[in-house]
Design an enzyme around this catalytic site. Structure first.
Site, PDB file in Angstrom:
ATOM      1  N   HIS A   1       0.872  -1.172   0.000  1.00 21.14           N
ATOM      2  CA  HIS A   1       0.000   0.000   0.000  1.00 21.14           C
ATOM      3  C   HIS A   1       0.913   1.227   0.000  1.00 21.14           C
ATOM      4  CE1 HIS A   1      -3.627  -2.357   1.279  1.00 21.14           C
ATOM      5  NE2 HIS A   1      -2.689  -3.126   1.802  1.00 21.14           N
ATOM      6  N   PHE A   2       1.175   1.775  -1.175  1.00 18.50           N
ATOM      7  CA  PHE A   2       2.075   2.923  -1.276  1.00 18.50           C
ATOM      8  C   PHE A   2       1.328   4.259  -1.162  1.00 18.50           C
ATOM      9  CE2 PHE A   2       5.918   0.782  -3.587  1.00 18.50           C
ATOM     10  CZ  PHE A   2       6.185   0.070  -2.434  1.00 18.50           C
ATOM     11  N   ARG A   3       0.014   4.199  -0.897  1.00 18.19           N
ATOM     12  CA  ARG A   3      -0.792   5.343  -0.445  1.00 18.19           C
ATOM     13  C   ARG A   3      -0.985   6.443  -1.489  1.00 18.19           C
ATOM     14  NH1 ARG A   3      -2.998   2.358   3.394  1.00 18.19           N
ATOM     15  NH2 ARG A   3      -1.740   2.097   5.278  1.00 18.19           N
TER      16      ARG A   3
ATOM     17  N   ASN B   1      -7.020   0.315  -2.302  1.00 16.35           N
ATOM     18  CA  ASN B   1      -7.757   1.110  -1.299  1.00 16.35           C
ATOM     19  C   ASN B   1      -7.062   2.456  -1.069  1.00 16.35           C
ATOM     20  OD1 ASN B   1      -5.716  -0.474  -0.125  1.00 16.35           O
ATOM     21  ND2 ASN B   1      -6.653  -0.385   1.897  1.00 16.35           N
TER      22      ASN B   1
ATOM     23  N   HIS C   1      -2.036 -12.786   3.106  1.00 22.39           N
ATOM     24  CA  HIS C   1      -1.640 -12.612   4.518  1.00 22.39           C
ATOM     25  C   HIS C   1      -2.420 -13.469   5.518  1.00 22.39           C
ATOM     26  CE1 HIS C   1      -5.042  -9.935   4.328  1.00 22.39           C
ATOM     27  NE2 HIS C   1      -4.371  -8.841   4.014  1.00 22.39           N
TER      28      HIS C   1
ATOM     29  N   ASP D   1       2.623  -6.754   2.688  1.00 25.66           N
ATOM     30  CA  ASP D   1       1.478  -5.922   3.069  1.00 25.66           C
ATOM     31  C   ASP D   1       1.961  -4.603   3.675  1.00 25.66           C
ATOM     32  OD1 ASP D   1      -1.188  -5.208   3.232  1.00 25.66           O
ATOM     33  OD2 ASP D   1      -1.540  -6.226   5.133  1.00 25.66           O
TER      34      ASP D   1
ATOM     35  N   HIS E   1       1.686   4.389   8.034  1.00 25.45           N
ATOM     36  CA  HIS E   1       0.947   5.504   8.629  1.00 25.45           C
ATOM     37  C   HIS E   1       1.970   6.385   9.352  1.00 25.45           C
ATOM     38  CE1 HIS E   1      -2.880   3.486   7.849  1.00 25.45           C
ATOM     39  NE2 HIS E   1      -2.326   2.389   8.310  1.00 25.45           N
TER      40      HIS E   1
END
Length: 444
Positions: free
Chosen positions: A62-64, A94, A236, A309, A313
């Protein structure tokens, strides 16, 4: 055309090891042999007996980007990945906005082109109402369809039985699932809130995101895949019981494959007291018994792939009270060295590591011409030293978020060089090529 000759390496590939040399010409591996004669056109790198392996292919990050630049972006996290020996990544949908249309997937490819350090691919995310987008998807447009059969952001929780049935029946390629049962989680949350009140901490996380919640969802996914003959990859996994769902054996013969992540192989619920929200993730890190079962399942080839995964944050977000702190942790810079530590521990064979992070992801997703040391394949390579160490310090962390749950840990293993498409991207000290990644290509 640039040429690089890597000599005196321990080549780890396709279940075996051999001492030898490898020649890179342009972006490809042109020759592998026990000895290759150098000439003046070549840059020569003496591996001095160190491990030369394909670069890791991480099928879950998830590289945002887009939507959360304060947490991460494709450029920053791909740089950290290359410093950790990862040469290709597959990014989750997401984001904000979510990647739930084919156009949104194409837009992410446009964002990545010419500005990321590692090779890249993107998932199309499923929702309760985008089945037409899923049906229209072509194999090479995305690495797969991601289905959150558990809590997610925005509109990405897929919880309608008729929608799940349609996805498993009609998706044109690989379906990757996050499996947790939301009603069970919500009931556990209510019970924990009533019991602990304001004293609720991350130590309750594996009870809230429980083994039962995982089992209910993952068994449903496997059942749907068997019913429809779907190509399913369950991401996962975290529990001993779930291992019963997956067959042992070579990945080439499977329609249903499964994955473990590096943090679930390293941490256990005993670490919550020390690290708290820093290891809060979904699915939760669970018991030492569950961790041991994951390790054994990897050796038995019930679990086929190891990924990260990676989900960063900010430190400020993680410092909130447990119920408000987001789930996820940054991992791509330390994924391979943590696995090299397991090799040094003796339970994980080096050839198994290479299979699970290089060969198996390529086979699982149909990645073209990567994931192996083969003549004619792209020169995505990692040079690793099993006899050196890596200590995670604040100064060494390359993630945009600036922290790691492994801070202060010394791993037995070190990444000395990473080549991406034939270019030396990481020299052991810094990432020197930050835009050398190419789009991954797929075939059924």
């Amino acid at each position: 055309m640039t040429k690089t000759l890597i000599t005196n390496a321990l080549l780890v590939n396709e279940g075996g090891t051999q001492e030898g040399d490898l020649l890179i010409e342009g972006d490809r591996i042109s020759k592998i042999a026990s000895s290759i004669t150098a000439d003046d056109s070549m840059t020569v790198v003496d591996a001095a007996g160190r491990v030369l392996m394909p670069g890791m292919i991480d099928d879950q990050v998830h590289f945002r980007e887009p939507g959360a630049p304060h947490k991460a972006n494709m450029r920053s996290e791909s740089i950290a990945a290359v410093a950790g020996g990862t040469t290709s990544f597959m990014d989750m949908p997401n984001t904000n906005p979510t990647t739930t249309t084919r156009q949104a997937v194409a837009d992410k490819y446009d964002r990545a082109a010419g500005r990321v350090a590692a090779n890249f691919a993107f998932y199309l995310g499923a929702t309760n109402d985008n089945i037409d987008e899923i049906r229209a998807l072509k194999i090479d447009e995305a690495c797969g369809v991601k289905v959150f059969m558990g809590a997610s952001t925005g509109n990405m929780l897929v919880d309608r039985a008729e929608t799940l049935d349609a996805i498993f029946r009609d998706a044109p390629g690989l379906i990757a699932t996050h499996c947790e049962d939301t009603p069970t989680i919500l009931a556990n949350e209510a019970e924990a809130a009533e019991r602990y009140g304001e004293t609720l901490t991350a130590q309750a996380h594996p009870k809230i995101r429980s083994a039962e919640a995982c089992w209910l969802s993952s068994s449903m996914a496997v059942g749907l895949a068997k019913e429809h003959g779907a190509r399913l990859h369950v991401l996962h996994l975290t529990t001993a019981r779930e291992m019963e769902l997956f067959d042992a054996g070579p990945i080439e013969s499977k329609r249903i494959t499964a994955e473990a992540c590096v943090h679930h192989l390293w941490f256990s619920e005993q670490d919550y007291e020390r690290l708290g929200n820093l290891i809060k993730c979904n699915p939760a890190i669970k018991s030492t018994t569950d961790r041991a079962a994951l390790r054994q399942a990897l050796l038995e080839d019930r679990l086929d792939v190891i990924a990260t995964d990676h989900a960063p944050h900010t430190a400020e977000e993680k410092a909130r009270p447990y119920v408000d702190a987001p789930a996820g942790l940054p991992l791509v810079q330390t994924s391979l060295v943590s696995l090299l530590d397991h090799v040094n521990d003796g339970w994980l064979p080096l050839t198994t590591l290479v299979h699970k992070v290089c060969h198996a992801p390529a086979l699982c997703y149909g990645v073209q011409e990567r994931g192996y040391l083969r003549e004619g394949y792209y020169a995505d390579l990692t040079l690793a030293n099993l006899d050196a160490t890596t200590t995670v310090t604040p100064e060494s962390i390359l993630y945009h978020c600036g922290w790691s749950p492994y801070e202060g840990t010394t791993f037995r293993g070190r990444i000395d060089s990473t080549w991406v498409n034939g270019q030396l991207a990481f020299d052991g000290q810094q990432v020197i090529v930050t835009d050398g990644g190419q789009r991954l290509r797929f075939a059924a």
